[in-house]
Design a protein around this motif. Structure first.
Motif, PDB file in Angstrom:
ATOM      1  N   LEU A   1      25.699  25.556  53.904  1.00 23.50           N
ATOM      2  CA  LEU A   1      26.951  25.718  53.176  1.00 23.50           C
ATOM      3  C   LEU A   1      26.695  25.567  51.680  1.00 23.50           C
ATOM      4  N   LEU A   2      27.198  26.516  50.910  1.00 25.68           N
ATOM      5  CA  LEU A   2      27.127  26.430  49.455  1.00 25.68           C
ATOM      6  C   LEU A   2      28.545  26.436  48.909  1.00 25.68           C
ATOM      7  N   ALA A   3      28.924  25.326  48.286  1.00 29.09           N
ATOM      8  CA  ALA A   3      30.254  25.225  47.675  1.00 29.09           C
ATOM      9  C   ALA A   3      30.121  25.416  46.171  1.00 29.09           C
ATOM     10  N   ILE A   4      30.895  26.348  45.653  1.00 28.98           N
ATOM     11  CA  ILE A   4      30.854  26.706  44.243  1.00 28.98           C
ATOM     12  C   ILE A   4      32.255  26.542  43.657  1.00 28.98           C
ATOM     13  N   GLU A   5      32.359  25.943  42.484  1.00 31.65           N
ATOM     14  CA  GLU A   5      33.649  25.925  41.798  1.00 31.65           C
ATOM     15  C   GLU A   5      33.905  27.310  41.230  1.00 31.65           C
ATOM     16  N   SER A   6      35.044  27.895  41.552  1.00 32.73           N
ATOM     17  CA  SER A   6      35.297  29.278  41.152  1.00 32.73           C
ATOM     18  C   SER A   6      35.272  29.457  39.642  1.00 32.73           C
ATOM     19  N   ALA A   7      35.629  28.417  38.886  1.00 33.12           N
ATOM     20  CA  ALA A   7      35.616  28.522  37.427  1.00 33.12           C
ATOM     21  C   ALA A   7      34.214  28.757  36.878  1.00 33.12           C
ATOM     22  N   SER A   8      33.188  28.395  37.646  1.00 30.97           N
ATOM     23  CA  SER A   8      31.816  28.577  37.164  1.00 30.97           C
ATOM     24  C   SER A   8      31.448  30.048  37.045  1.00 30.97           C
ATOM     25  N   LEU A   9      32.126  30.915  37.804  1.00 29.57           N
ATOM     26  CA  LEU A   9      31.862  32.346  37.673  1.00 29.57           C
ATOM     27  C   LEU A   9      32.351  32.870  36.326  1.00 29.57           C
ATOM     28  N   LYS A  10      33.267  32.153  35.715  1.00 32.70           N
ATOM     29  CA  LYS A  10      33.750  32.523  34.384  1.00 32.70           C
ATOM     30  C   LYS A  10      32.977  31.798  33.298  1.00 32.70           C
ATOM     31  N   ASN A  11      32.730  30.507  33.512  1.00 36.30           N
ATOM     32  CA  ASN A  11      32.154  29.680  32.452  1.00 36.30           C
ATOM     33  C   ASN A  11      30.629  29.644  32.452  1.00 36.30           C
TER      34      ASN A  11
ATOM     35  N   PHE B   1      28.413  32.085  34.327  1.00 39.97           N
ATOM     36  CA  PHE B   1      28.245  33.187  35.263  1.00 39.97           C
ATOM     37  C   PHE B   1      26.802  33.352  35.727  1.00 39.97           C
ATOM     38  N   ASP B   2      25.883  33.533  34.812  1.00 44.53           N
ATOM     39  CA  ASP B   2      24.509  33.846  35.213  1.00 44.53           C
ATOM     40  C   ASP B   2      23.852  32.723  36.013  1.00 44.53           C
ATOM     41  N   PRO B   3      23.943  31.462  35.580  1.00 44.92           N
ATOM     42  CA  PRO B   3      23.366  30.384  36.412  1.00 44.92           C
ATOM     43  C   PRO B   3      23.993  30.291  37.799  1.00 44.92           C
ATOM     44  N   THR B   4      25.296  30.571  37.882  1.00 43.81           N
ATOM     45  CA  THR B   4      25.967  30.508  39.176  1.00 43.81           C
ATOM     46  C   THR B   4      25.478  31.615  40.097  1.00 43.81           C
ATOM     47  N   ILE B   5      25.317  32.812  39.558  1.00 38.38           N
ATOM     48  CA  ILE B   5      24.802  33.928  40.360  1.00 38.38           C
ATOM     49  C   ILE B   5      23.369  33.640  40.803  1.00 38.38           C
ATOM     50  N   ARG B   6      22.572  33.054  39.928  1.00 41.89           N
ATOM     51  CA  ARG B   6      21.200  32.681  40.304  1.00 41.89           C
ATOM     52  C   ARG B   6      21.212  31.700  41.474  1.00 41.89           C
ATOM     53  N   GLU B   7      22.116  30.733  41.418  1.00 42.87           N
ATOM     54  CA  GLU B   7      22.221  29.742  42.489  1.00 42.87           C
ATOM     55  C   GLU B   7      22.612  30.405  43.803  1.00 42.87           C
ATOM     56  N   ILE B   8      23.569  31.322  43.748  1.00 48.72           N
ATOM     57  CA  ILE B   8      24.033  32.001  44.960  1.00 48.72           C
ATOM     58  C   ILE B   8      22.931  32.867  45.552  1.00 48.72           C
ATOM     59  N   LEU B   9      22.256  33.653  44.705  1.00 49.50           N
ATOM     60  CA  LEU B   9      21.189  34.531  45.200  1.00 49.50           C
ATOM     61  C   LEU B   9      20.032  33.721  45.769  1.00 49.50           C
ATOM     62  N   ASN B  10      19.723  32.607  45.148  1.00 51.65           N
ATOM     63  CA  ASN B  10      18.673  31.731  45.665  1.00 51.65           C
ATOM     64  C   ASN B  10      19.072  31.165  47.028  1.00 51.65           C
ATOM     65  N   PHE B  11      20.331  30.818  47.171  1.00 46.09           N
ATOM     66  CA  PHE B  11      20.835  30.258  48.431  1.00 46.09           C
ATOM     67  C   PHE B  11      20.709  31.261  49.567  1.00 46.09           C
ATOM     68  N   ILE B  12      21.019  32.524  49.297  1.00 46.91           N
ATOM     69  CA  ILE B  12      20.984  33.522  50.373  1.00 46.91           C
ATOM     70  C   ILE B  12      19.606  34.180  50.498  1.00 46.91           C
TER      71      ILE B  12
ATOM     72  N   GLU C   1      26.869  42.418  36.849  1.00 45.96           N
ATOM     73  CA  GLU C   1      28.024  42.423  35.952  1.00 45.96           C
ATOM     74  C   GLU C   1      29.127  41.553  36.520  1.00 45.96           C
ATOM     75  N   ASN C   2      29.762  40.787  35.642  1.00 47.67           N
ATOM     76  CA  ASN C   2      30.878  39.957  36.086  1.00 47.67           C
ATOM     77  C   ASN C   2      32.094  40.838  36.352  1.00 47.67           C
ATOM     78  N   ILE C   3      32.706  40.654  37.498  1.00 47.56           N
ATOM     79  CA  ILE C   3      33.881  41.428  37.894  1.00 47.56           C
ATOM     80  C   ILE C   3      34.965  40.454  38.315  1.00 47.56           C
ATOM     81  N   THR C   4      36.124  40.571  37.718  1.00 48.54           N
ATOM     82  CA  THR C   4      37.243  39.731  38.122  1.00 48.54           C
ATOM     83  C   THR C   4      38.270  40.586  38.842  1.00 48.54           C
ATOM     84  N   SER C   5      38.954  39.966  39.784  1.00 45.10           N
ATOM     85  CA  SER C   5      39.945  40.691  40.587  1.00 45.10           C
ATOM     86  C   SER C   5      41.268  39.940  40.565  1.00 45.10           C
TER      87      SER C   5
END
Length: 267
Positions: free
Chosen positions: A189-199, A201-212, A220-224
């Motif tokens: 399980l990887l829990a991420i604070e959603s605000a980190s994708l804004k504040n 972004f790149d370190p958070t994506i690195r953490e997610i990609l490393n996890f998987i 590219e950052n995409i907001t919905s």
């Protein structure tokens, strides 16, 4: 080849997700799904929210072939690539954790967690404003104040099936994560604070990609779900009360995750 897909799926020739974004509602799952889908080695489902493991009727009919139809066939996926989906209701559904574990006990699960007060207000905005016409059956005609006070008064008797909106209970994240930890080891399980994708972004994506287990790539950052409606100023008293309500649950969550996100009350 598409016309052969149902036949191939019946024969068991299918791709299965190796990781799933399981929550939370209004936590940024759509944005993360679209961000990861940019990676050349990541293949998201053809429909972002598949909802197989939280759809009681569909799941109990054991329609795995239909579930797998949302993913590319194995020959369409490069070596080393992974497929995934994102259904934010999985985190809150009382049976999804056990169902996901039965499906694949090695699944990796990503959870985006948003300040529960902000999440509750965003969810109410969706049900109250955005569902007023297109999805009238899901429309919530109540004011934010009415909705919150009603749930506070029925917190002990309501459950997933009696209140699908659950503005407050969906924000008690510690209970939901503990339910998943009954089945999955913490390392999956990887829990991420959603605000980190804004504040961050790149370190958070690195953490997610490393996890998987996928090599880093610049994404590219995409907001919905950018809402143009914000009447939060009308409900400052309710927002402050909710911060007090969630504070003990947030502390339990931070202890469980060994973190401390800045979810203090802000005017």
């Amino acid at each position: 080849m598409d016309f052969l897909k149902p036949f191939l799926l019946k024969l068991g020739y299918c791709s299965k997700p190796q990781f799933i974004i399981i929550g939370t509602q209004k936590g940024g799952t759509s944005g993360l799904f679209n961000i990861l889908n940019q990676h050349s080695l990541l293949y998201g489902s053809s429909q972002k929210e598949v909802h197989y493991f939280d759809n009681d009727e569909w799941y109990e009919q054991n329609k795995l072939e239909e579930y797998h139809s949302y993913f590319p066939l194995p020959h369409q996926i490069p070596k080393g690539a992974k497929v995934f989906e994102a259904s934010p209701l999985y985190l809150f559904h009382p049976k999804a954790a056990e169902r996901l574990y039965s499906y694949n006990p090695k699944l990796k699960l990503i959870i985006l967690l948003r300040n529960p007060v902000e999440r509750a207000f965003s969810a109410w905005t969706m049900y109250h404003h955005h569902f007023s016409n297109q999805l009238s059956s899901r429309h919530d005609p109540r004011s934010f104040s009415q909705a919150i006070h009603y749930e506070l008064n029925h917190l002990q008797t309501s459950d997933y099936y009696s209140d699908f909106r659950s503005y407050l209970k969906r924000g008690i994240y510690v209970n939901q994560i503990q339910n998943f930890l009954k089945f999955f080891p913490r390392k999956q399980l990887l829990a991420i604070e959603s605000a980190s994708l804004k504040n961050d972004f790149d370190p958070t994506i690195r953490e997610i990609l490393n996890f998987i287990g996928i090599p880093y790539a610049k994404l590219e950052n995409i907001t919905s779900n950018k809402s143009q409606i914000n009447d939060k100023n009308q409900y400052q008293q309710e927002m402050k009360a909710l911060h007090q309500f969630f504070e003990p649950f947030n502390k339990q969550l931070f202890d469980l995750l060994d973190t401390n996100w800045n979810w203090d009350y802000k005017t």
